[in-house]
Scaffold this active site. Sequence first.
Site, mmCIF file in Angstrom:
data_model
loop_
_atom_site.group_PDB
_atom_site.id
_atom_site.type_symbol
_atom_site.label_atom_id
_atom_site.label_comp_id
_atom_site.label_asym_id
_atom_site.label_seq_id
_atom_site.Cartn_x
_atom_site.Cartn_y
_atom_site.Cartn_z
ATOM 1 N N GLU A 132 0.454 -1.059 0.068
ATOM 2 C CA GLU A 132 -0.191 -0.029 -0.191
ATOM 3 C C GLU A 132 0.472 1.384 -0.200
ATOM 4 O O GLU A 132 1.891 0.731 0.450
ATOM 5 C CB GLU A 132 -1.441 0.119 1.675
ATOM 6 C CG GLU A 132 -0.096 -0.324 2.472
ATOM 7 C CD GLU A 132 -1.108 0.038 3.655
ATOM 8 O OE1 GLU A 132 -1.283 0.895 4.801
ATOM 9 O OE2 GLU A 132 -1.698 -1.510 3.883
ATOM 10 N N LYS B 144 2.401 4.330 1.156
ATOM 11 C CA LYS B 144 3.234 4.782 3.073
ATOM 12 C C LYS B 144 3.238 6.850 2.709
ATOM 13 O O LYS B 144 3.148 6.917 2.802
ATOM 14 C CB LYS B 144 4.690 4.664 2.748
ATOM 15 C CG LYS B 144 4.779 5.008 4.571
ATOM 16 C CD LYS B 144 6.290 4.714 4.298
ATOM 17 C CE LYS B 144 6.578 5.258 5.822
ATOM 18 N NZ LYS B 144 6.812 6.893 6.381
ATOM 19 N N LYS C 278 11.033 2.650 1.039
ATOM 20 C CA LYS C 278 10.873 4.338 0.719
ATOM 21 C C LYS C 278 11.319 4.535 -0.577
ATOM 22 O O LYS C 278 12.361 4.095 -1.090
ATOM 23 C CB LYS C 278 11.395 5.468 1.636
ATOM 24 C CG LYS C 278 10.985 4.935 3.278
ATOM 25 C CD LYS C 278 9.908 5.441 3.961
ATOM 26 C CE LYS C 278 9.995 6.713 4.517
ATOM 27 N NZ LYS C 278 11.387 6.888 5.628
ATOM 28 N N CYS D 264 25.667 37.509 19.658
ATOM 29 C CA CYS D 264 24.431 36.942 19.277
ATOM 30 C C CYS D 264 23.735 38.247 18.443
ATOM 31 O O CYS D 264 22.981 38.654 18.572
ATOM 32 C CB CYS D 264 23.346 36.269 20.266
ATOM 33 S SG CYS D 264 21.631 36.104 20.542
ATOM 34 N N CYS E 45 24.772 31.445 22.446
ATOM 35 C CA CYS E 45 24.436 32.794 22.922
ATOM 36 C C CYS E 45 24.767 32.819 24.467
ATOM 37 O O CYS E 45 23.994 32.086 25.015
ATOM 38 C CB CYS E 45 23.328 33.263 22.769
ATOM 39 S SG CYS E 45 22.468 35.049 24.052
#
Length: 679
Positions: free
Chosen positions: A125, A127, A328, A422, A440
């Site tokens: 099926e 995914k 996949k 920062c 930071c």
Amino acid sequence: MTPAAAPAGKLSESQAAREITRLSAAIEHHNHRYHVLDQPEIPDAEYDQLFRRLVELEEAFPHLRNPASPTQRVGAPPAQTFASVRHTIPMLSLGNAMSAAEFQEFDERVRRGLKTTNAVEYIVEPKLDGLAVELVYVDGALTIASTRGDGTTGENVTANVKTIRSVPLELRRQRGAPIPARLEVRGEVIFPRAAFERLNRDRAKRDEPPFANPRNAAAGSLRQLDSRITAQRPLDIFCHSSGQIEGAAFASHWDFLAALRGWGLKINPLNRRCTGADEVVSYHTEISQRRESLPYEVDGIVAKVNSIDLQRRLGEVSRSPRWAIAFKFKAQQARTRVRNILASVGRTGALTPVAELEPVPVGGVTVSNASLHNMDEVERKDVRIGDMVIIERAGDVIPYVVGVVTGERTGRERKFRMPATCPVCGSKVLREEGEAAYRCIGMSCPAKLRETVRHFASKYALDIDGLGDKLVAQLIDSGLVKTIADLYDLTKEQLTDLERMADKSAQNIVDAIAGSKRTTLARFINGLGIPQVGEHMAAVLAEQFGSIDALQSATEEELLAVRDIGPETAREIRAFFDQKDNRTVIARLTRAGIRPTVERRTRGDKLAGKTFVLTGALSMPRDEVVRLIEAQGGKITGSVSKKTDYVVVGDEPGSKFDKAKQLGVRTLDERGLRALVGD
């Protein structure tokens, strides 16, 4: 006027009951035809007329309203929070195959496990890229719906799931397949592509941030505390597997799917039976070629051994079944140019280089930013401002830079340098020795304020009961807390003005904050979040200096004289206290009445005399790992040497891991560490 069309107020109770039953059945029938079978029988206007009539009757006769009525899908009042639901049978994750060769290896493992050379029948099926849920039906009625969560425990999202039109509130009866006494069915909640695009267009018009992808939209919609919001989102579901079933048994997964369809649950029409690995690979190729034309996001296929008996024989390993796998698709890529590289400050204060890209479509999503993770990664791939790069979406979700097309460089490209201060608050930025991250060190940096407050109030710091993540977020978003010192100025009246905060709860929070003033110096130092200073180092500093004033005044030389403190740690402690904003916050905390005491600690001896170094991202907070080691007499240091006994390695370790291998120092993952301490 016919009795069915008579005003609700003129009907007898028995007439109303009969019509409510008829209308409910008709509406659910048309819901099933439209949302499950995709075969509508009546126009929308006629459906709306039936629905309005049912609402009218139920308002006139509220005691006749059935909990499974179609009108109960439209959403309930907001919940305070999601309750936990423990799954009867764990919702396991699947192993992955990333290529045809890897699937062939899976098929060979299956046949070895079954001691057969015959081709195995699989159910395959698409995914789906959505949110996993479990629906529980008792005697045919939907009683609980929950998210997968950690596989063992999820969140109760029943009210939200009931708003999904393709989810039957009661199972349909069918010949030959009686409704089970209990049916636990698993599925994937998705956000269709077309609806996702409409949602983002609408959010843009309202100046709201768009969802990154349909999966995020599905998860965000299903996890709304107000199910009336969920009801406005056109979520869909495909059911694909089972949990516990009482009162029904199946010889094959294919038979189970057929039963689901008969009971009115939606299954994917692209499901197919395949015999042998070659047919599965062909199906994978077919769906891969069709993926862009499908109305929903997919990132691969799932293959399951069809026979239930063979599934039982194969069993499971760790948290994955041996009889199923996710096969996949290859990640989708695109080329684009880097416009700029900026430093983004995360919730822990870590600075992450982010590439600003010329927008490019990758797998149906327009990508304009991609994380470069850390400076080691930037330097390894040699990514420069102005470069042509290859972008890929990891797992078809997170975009990242695969590599640079160096052949297209013009000589005008510029290297990126991490800023010394920062970009959010202007505080100093430091890089821990042997680590990839720059951080930071400003305590009040807005970018990391939530994490700063959360850590300050945590169990091993000031231990402020009731100051959870959601309340911290409210306090910061409302502007009541801009530094941790602001906690001690909060009043009961300010707290009761916050959403869902009752008088008693507000008073409990105020009392807990006041009670936290009676703490130990070690907890207080730990709560400040000084770089390189966790629970153990905080205790060492407390024992050595005896007060926060003495610690603040300590020189690097005095810090270096303390056991367990090396040059890097001494430098970071001194830099922290040299930051003017940090000293201001500490002074305010002292004026608020915090008077910490010094206490002596007791230890176990399983790790006595052993020295540890930590590197990489660990699954539990680093302070907890430190506590685990120190509770048994171990010592944490900041750098690897021949005297180091163990290096504990997490994900994406820095140069400490490389140095450990170079020096032959033994390495452990978290499981190995727990085994060592006998936890």
